[in-house]
Design an enzyme around this catalytic site. Sequence first.
Site, PDB file in Angstrom:
ATOM      1  N   LYS A  75       0.816  -1.220   0.000  1.00 55.00           N
ATOM      2  CA  LYS A  75       0.000   0.000   0.000  1.00 55.00           C
ATOM      3  C   LYS A  75       0.855   1.277   0.000  1.00 55.00           C
ATOM      4  CE  LYS A  75      -4.390  -1.551   1.841  1.00 55.00           C
ATOM      5  NZ  LYS A  75      -5.461  -1.347   2.802  1.00 55.00           N
ATOM      6  N   ASP A 111     -10.470   2.846   1.297  1.00 51.50           N
ATOM      7  CA  ASP A 111     -10.677   2.245   2.625  1.00 51.50           C
ATOM      8  C   ASP A 111     -11.416   3.204   3.566  1.00 51.50           C
ATOM      9  OD1 ASP A 111      -9.537  -0.256   2.240  1.00 51.50           O
ATOM     10  OD2 ASP A 111      -7.526   0.407   2.790  1.00 51.50           O
ATOM     11  N   GLY A 145      -1.722   0.800  12.832  1.00 49.44           N
ATOM     12  CA  GLY A 145      -1.058   0.365  11.600  1.00 49.44           C
ATOM     13  C   GLY A 145      -1.713   0.963  10.373  1.00 49.44           C
ATOM     14  N   ARG A 167      -0.123  -0.795  21.300  1.00 52.69           N
ATOM     15  CA  ARG A 167       0.788  -1.402  22.287  1.00 52.69           C
ATOM     16  C   ARG A 167       2.141  -0.705  22.258  1.00 52.69           C
ATOM     17  NH1 ARG A 167       1.923  -7.427  19.803  1.00 52.69           N
ATOM     18  NH2 ARG A 167       2.273  -6.817  17.650  1.00 52.69           N
TER      19      ARG A 167
HETATM   20  P1  NAP Z   1      -1.085  -3.539  10.268  1.00 49.80           P
HETATM   21  O1  NAP Z   1      -0.696  -2.410   9.382  1.00 49.80           O
HETATM   22  O2  NAP Z   1      -0.128  -4.658  10.481  1.00 49.80           O
HETATM   23  O3  NAP Z   1      -1.465  -2.895  11.702  1.00 49.80           O
HETATM   24  C1  NAP Z   1      -1.869  -3.690  12.775  1.00 49.80           C
HETATM   25  C2  NAP Z   1      -1.863  -2.892  14.073  1.00 49.80           C
HETATM   26  O4  NAP Z   1      -2.265  -3.770  15.120  1.00 49.80           O
HETATM   27  C3  NAP Z   1      -0.488  -2.357  14.481  1.00 49.80           C
HETATM   28  O5  NAP Z   1      -0.655  -1.194  15.239  1.00 49.80           O
HETATM   29  C4  NAP Z   1       0.031  -3.511  15.352  1.00 49.80           C
HETATM   30  O6  NAP Z   1       1.022  -3.125  16.273  1.00 49.80           O
HETATM   31  C5  NAP Z   1      -1.234  -3.863  16.104  1.00 49.80           C
HETATM   32  N1  NAP Z   1      -1.174  -5.225  16.634  1.00 49.80           N
HETATM   33  C6  NAP Z   1      -0.917  -6.356  15.947  1.00 49.80           C
HETATM   34  N2  NAP Z   1      -0.971  -7.415  16.785  1.00 49.80           N
HETATM   35  C7  NAP Z   1      -1.226  -6.915  18.024  1.00 49.80           C
HETATM   36  C8  NAP Z   1      -1.378  -7.496  19.300  1.00 49.80           C
HETATM   37  N3  NAP Z   1      -1.285  -8.817  19.487  1.00 49.80           N
HETATM   38  N4  NAP Z   1      -1.638  -6.688  20.353  1.00 49.80           N
HETATM   39  C9  NAP Z   1      -1.758  -5.356  20.198  1.00 49.80           C
HETATM   40  N5  NAP Z   1      -1.622  -4.739  19.002  1.00 49.80           N
HETATM   41  C10 NAP Z   1      -1.369  -5.513  17.928  1.00 49.80           C
HETATM   42  O7  NAP Z   1      -2.430  -4.231   9.764  1.00 49.80           O
HETATM   43  P2  NAP Z   1      -3.686  -3.522   9.038  1.00 49.80           P
HETATM   44  O8  NAP Z   1      -3.494  -3.485   7.585  1.00 49.80           O
HETATM   45  O9  NAP Z   1      -3.990  -2.243   9.750  1.00 49.80           O
HETATM   46  O10 NAP Z   1      -4.842  -4.618   9.302  1.00 49.80           O
HETATM   47  C11 NAP Z   1      -5.292  -4.877  10.610  1.00 49.80           C
HETATM   48  C12 NAP Z   1      -6.536  -5.764  10.585  1.00 49.80           C
HETATM   49  O11 NAP Z   1      -7.599  -5.075   9.928  1.00 49.80           O
HETATM   50  C13 NAP Z   1      -6.351  -7.087   9.812  1.00 49.80           C
HETATM   51  O12 NAP Z   1      -7.024  -8.101  10.510  1.00 49.80           O
HETATM   52  C14 NAP Z   1      -7.031  -6.829   8.495  1.00 49.80           C
HETATM   53  O13 NAP Z   1      -7.569  -8.018   7.901  1.00 49.80           O
HETATM   54  C15 NAP Z   1      -8.167  -5.907   8.925  1.00 49.80           C
HETATM   55  N6  NAP Z   1      -8.605  -5.031   7.822  1.00 49.80           N
HETATM   56  C16 NAP Z   1      -9.907  -5.102   7.436  1.00 49.80           C
HETATM   57  C17 NAP Z   1     -10.367  -4.283   6.420  1.00 49.80           C
HETATM   58  C18 NAP Z   1     -11.812  -4.362   6.014  1.00 49.80           C
HETATM   59  O14 NAP Z   1     -12.134  -3.945   4.891  1.00 49.80           O
HETATM   60  N7  NAP Z   1     -12.679  -4.826   6.857  1.00 49.80           N
HETATM   61  C19 NAP Z   1      -9.489  -3.396   5.790  1.00 49.80           C
HETATM   62  C20 NAP Z   1      -8.156  -3.350   6.204  1.00 49.80           C
HETATM   63  C21 NAP Z   1      -7.720  -4.177   7.237  1.00 49.80           C
HETATM   64  P3  NAP Z   1       2.546  -3.539  16.020  1.00 49.80           P
HETATM   65  O15 NAP Z   1       3.023  -2.684  14.871  1.00 49.80           O
HETATM   66  O16 NAP Z   1       3.192  -3.253  17.300  1.00 49.80           O
HETATM   67  O17 NAP Z   1       2.544  -5.009  15.629  1.00 49.80           O
END
Ligand code: NAP
Length: 286
Positions: A75, A111, A145, A167
């Site tokens: 992205k 998004d 994230g 976190r």
């Molecule tokens: P990302 O960029 O990897 O961000 C994830 C965030 O969650 C980061 O701040 C990460 O912190 C934190 N995190 C991960 N594991 C954690 C844990 N065990 N405890 C506390 N914080 C934690 O991922 P993303 O692209 O934002 O996606 C996140 C979720 O949203 C995914 O499940 C994805 O499938 C979903 N999503 C859904 C849609 C939709 O259309 N519904 C769209 C986009 C994303 P760290 O950096 O410290 O790991």
Amino acid sequence: MQLSNLPTFQLGLIGYPLGHSLSPKVHTAALKACGLEGSYSLFPIPPEDTQSLKDLLARVRVGELHGLNVTIPHKQNVIPLLDELTPTAKAIGAVNTIYLRENKLIGDNTDAAGFLADLKKFMGDGRLGNRELEIGKPALVLGAGGSARAVVYALLNDGWQVSIAARRVEQAQELARQFESTKAIELNLSTFKPSNPQLIINTTPIGMTPNVDQSPLPENITLSKDTVIYDLVYNPRETKLVKDARAQGLSATTGLGMLIEQAALAFELWTGHTPSRDILRTATDN
Ligand code: NAP
């Protein structure tokens, strides 16, 4: 009109890995629902493979491909390879939709609009009973994230007062600095006490399959009865966060609606056609 006279839309998704993506089902259903010819392909490109990204974008430039979605981990990687970003993609700092306009490769982001459209649908379609949400109430975003950036952008544009909990508090602080009028807080899952937000949005992957017994909120937390929960995770269809919230009598939803909305908005940009959201949702059930 003969079918062969209709435009054929070659669409697809860049990301890595892409094994479980629902996008082919959603966009194939959209093409069919709009009576359009075309296909939606997966282009798995490993994180460091910039040459393959360039090659694929060259196919958009020459009109061989008509539109691309972009997901993790590209992205942000695609940004230097594009000619222009829309103001939304620029503000969020991430691209999830690519198309050609006036010979320019444009990076857009659906998004944020997809999230907001589904949030409003959820708040307004009766599932909240008589509880009317007032825009302008405090919202708490869990995680800082990629998807949090789009969510924070959308909420601020809609007048919410946003706090971001992560976190790694420095990650939340960085996001808060980028978007003025947000507040960063540290998310410690065992001691975390949200200060009565109207809306809590989970943007972490906690609770996603196979970790379906995990929730980003502590086990025995009691939330105000007016709190609304929006979990971006959509696999499983009812996450633990959503299940626990519903057990407390709260309104809660997972993110399938956002997934469908962002896809439909991208499809509209590529084809100029508006697919029925209900048809797209049904396609994800099969
Ligand atoms: P990302 O960029 O990897 O961000 C994830 C965030 O969650 C980061 O701040 C990460 O912190 C934190 N995190 C991960 N594991 C954690 C844990 N065990 N405890 C506390 N914080 C934690 O991922 P993303 O692209 O934002 O996606 C996140 C979720 O949203 C995914 O499940 C994805 O499938 C979903 N999503 C859904 C849609 C939709 O259309 N519904 C769209 C986009 C994303 P760290 O950096 O410290 O790991």
